[in-house]
Motif scaffolding. Structure first.
Motif, short mmCIF file in Angstrom:
data_model
loop_
_atom_site.label_atom_id
_atom_site.label_comp_id
_atom_site.label_asym_id
_atom_site.label_seq_id
_atom_site.Cartn_x
_atom_site.Cartn_y
_atom_site.Cartn_z
N GLU A 178 0.82 -1.21 0.00
CA GLU A 178 0.00 0.00 0.00
C GLU A 178 0.86 1.27 0.00
O GLU A 178 0.44 2.31 -0.49
CB GLU A 178 -0.93 0.00 1.22
CG GLU A 178 -1.95 -1.12 1.23
CD GLU A 178 -2.89 -1.04 0.03
OE1 GLU A 178 -3.24 0.10 -0.36
OE2 GLU A 178 -3.24 -2.09 -0.52
N ARG A 179 2.07 1.16 0.57
CA ARG A 179 2.94 2.34 0.66
C ARG A 179 4.15 2.23 -0.26
O ARG A 179 5.07 3.04 -0.17
CB ARG A 179 3.42 2.53 2.10
CG ARG A 179 2.32 2.82 3.10
CD ARG A 179 2.88 3.45 4.37
NE ARG A 179 3.89 2.62 5.00
CZ ARG A 179 3.68 1.85 6.07
NH1 ARG A 179 2.47 1.82 6.62
NH2 ARG A 179 4.64 1.13 6.60
N LEU A 180 4.13 1.25 -1.13
CA LEU A 180 5.31 1.03 -1.97
C LEU A 180 5.54 2.20 -2.92
O LEU A 180 6.67 2.58 -3.19
CB LEU A 180 5.14 -0.28 -2.76
CG LEU A 180 6.39 -0.77 -3.49
CD1 LEU A 180 7.54 -0.98 -2.52
CD2 LEU A 180 6.10 -2.06 -4.25
N VAL A 181 4.45 2.77 -3.41
CA VAL A 181 4.56 3.93 -4.30
C VAL A 181 4.68 5.19 -3.43
O VAL A 181 3.76 5.53 -2.69
CB VAL A 181 3.36 4.04 -5.24
CG1 VAL A 181 3.48 5.29 -6.11
CG2 VAL A 181 3.24 2.80 -6.11
N GLY A 182 5.81 5.85 -3.52
CA GLY A 182 6.03 7.08 -2.75
C GLY A 182 6.60 6.86 -1.37
O GLY A 182 6.89 7.83 -0.66
N GLY A 183 6.75 5.61 -0.95
CA GLY A 183 7.30 5.33 0.37
C GLY A 183 8.83 5.36 0.36
O GLY A 183 9.47 5.14 -0.66
N ALA A 184 9.40 5.66 1.52
CA ALA A 184 10.87 5.72 1.65
C ALA A 184 11.45 4.31 1.57
O ALA A 184 10.77 3.31 1.85
CB ALA A 184 11.25 6.39 2.95
N GLY A 185 12.73 4.24 1.22
CA GLY A 185 13.38 2.95 1.02
C GLY A 185 14.17 2.45 2.22
O GLY A 185 14.00 2.91 3.35
N GLU A 186 15.06 1.50 1.93
CA GLU A 186 15.83 0.85 2.99
C GLU A 186 16.76 1.83 3.71
O GLU A 186 16.99 1.70 4.91
CB GLU A 186 16.67 -0.29 2.40
CG GLU A 186 15.85 -1.47 1.90
CD GLU A 186 16.73 -2.59 1.39
OE1 GLU A 186 17.96 -2.53 1.63
OE2 GLU A 186 16.22 -3.52 0.75
#
Length: 235
Positions: free
Chosen positions: A66-74
Motif C-alpha cells: 500500500e505504501r510502496l509507491v512514494g514510500g521511503a526505502g531501505e
C-alpha cells in the motif's frame, strides 16, 4: 499472478503504479511473502557513564504494497534504526545495562514506529552484536584536565613575567634613588664651603663634625666586621 497465488490483494492498477514508480513488482510481491533481513552498519553510541558501545542490528522487513509507491526505502529504515540505537544507548545510565539486556534496544526502537512513511513494514529488530568501545568520558576528562593545565601554566607564566618586570622596576627605582643620594652627597662640600664663607660654620664646628663622622665610621666598622678569614701564610 504471484500476488494472487499468495492471496495478496494487488489490483492491476496498483501493480501498474508500482511498475511506473520504478519498482520491481515481482520482487515487491516476493518480499511481501518472504520478509527480507537488512543489517545496519556499525552504530557507535555513548552511555551516561561515558563508555562507548558499538552495536549492529538486523532488521526484518517486508514490503508494504500500500505504501510502496512514494514510500521511503531501505536507507531511511537503516537511518531511523541507527538513530534509535544511539538514543537508547545514550539514555542508559550504564553501559552494563545495555550489555545485560541488549533486547532493551530492540524493544525501545521497535516501539517507535520507525516504518511510518516507508515502503516497508518492520517485523523485528534484533541486536546481532554489541561491543564495548572507548571510555569517551575518561578521554574527555583527560582532555579537559590537559586544557586546564595549559591554562594554569599560562597564568603562572604571566604572573612570573609580571613579577620579573616588577623586580626590574624596583631595581631601577633603587638605582635612581642611589643616584639622588650621590647627587645630594656631592653638594655637602659645596654647602660647607658656602657656610665658611658666610660665617655660619666655624673651624671648631667643622672639626666636631669630622670627629662625629669618624666616630660613626668606627662604630659601623665594629658593627660590621669583615667576615673573610685570613689565609694562613704557612698554608
Amino acid at each position: 499472478i504471484s500476488a494472487n497465488k499468495a492471496n495478496l490483494d494487488l489490483q492491476f492498477e496498483k501493480a501498474s503504479a508500482i511498475d511506473l514508480a520504478g519498482r520491481d513488482v515481482l520482487e515487491a510481491v516476493k518480499m511481501s511473502v518472504n520478509p527480507k533481513v537488512i543489517e545496519t552498519p556499525l552504530v557507535a553510541a555513548v552511555a551516561k557513564d561515558g563508555i562507548q558501545l558499538k552495536a549492529i542490528a538486523r532488521i526484518t522487513v517486508r514490503t508494504n504494497l500500500e505504501r510502496l509507491v512514494g514510500g521511503a526505502g531501505e536507507a531511511t529504515i537503516l537511518a531511523r534504526v541507527g538513530e534509535g540505537i544511539v538514543s537508547t544507548i545514550g539514555s542508559s545510565d550504564s553501559h552494563k545495562e545495555v550489555l545485560e539486556n541488549p533486547d532493551k534496544i530492540s524493544k525501545v526502537v521497535l516501539s517507535k514506529g520507525l516504518d511510518a512513511g516507508t515502503a516497508y513494514e518492520i517485523l523485528s529488530i534484533d541486536i546481532a552484536d554489541v561491543d564495548v568501545g572507548s571510555n569517551i568520558g575518561a578521554i574527555l576528562q583527560a582532555n579537559q584536565a590537559e586544557a586546564d593545565l595549559k591554562v594554569a601554566r599560562a597564568k603562572a607564566e604571566e604572573r612570573r613575567a609580571a613579577a620579573v618586570a616588577l623586580e626590574q622596576e624596583m631595581i631601577a627605582e633603587v638605582a635612581r634613588m642611589r643616584a639622588k643620594v650621590v647627587e645630594a652627597e656631592s653638594e655637602v662640600p659645596r654647602a660647607i664651603a658656602e657656610a665658611f664663607r658666610n660665617g655660619k660654620l666655624g673651624v671648631m664646628d667643622y672639626y666636631n663634625m669630622k670627629n662625629i663622622q669618624a666616630d660613626t665610621e668606627m662604630r659601623n666598622s665594629i658593627a660590621k666586621p669583615d667576615d673573610k678569614k685570613e689565609q694562613n701564610p704557612n698554608g
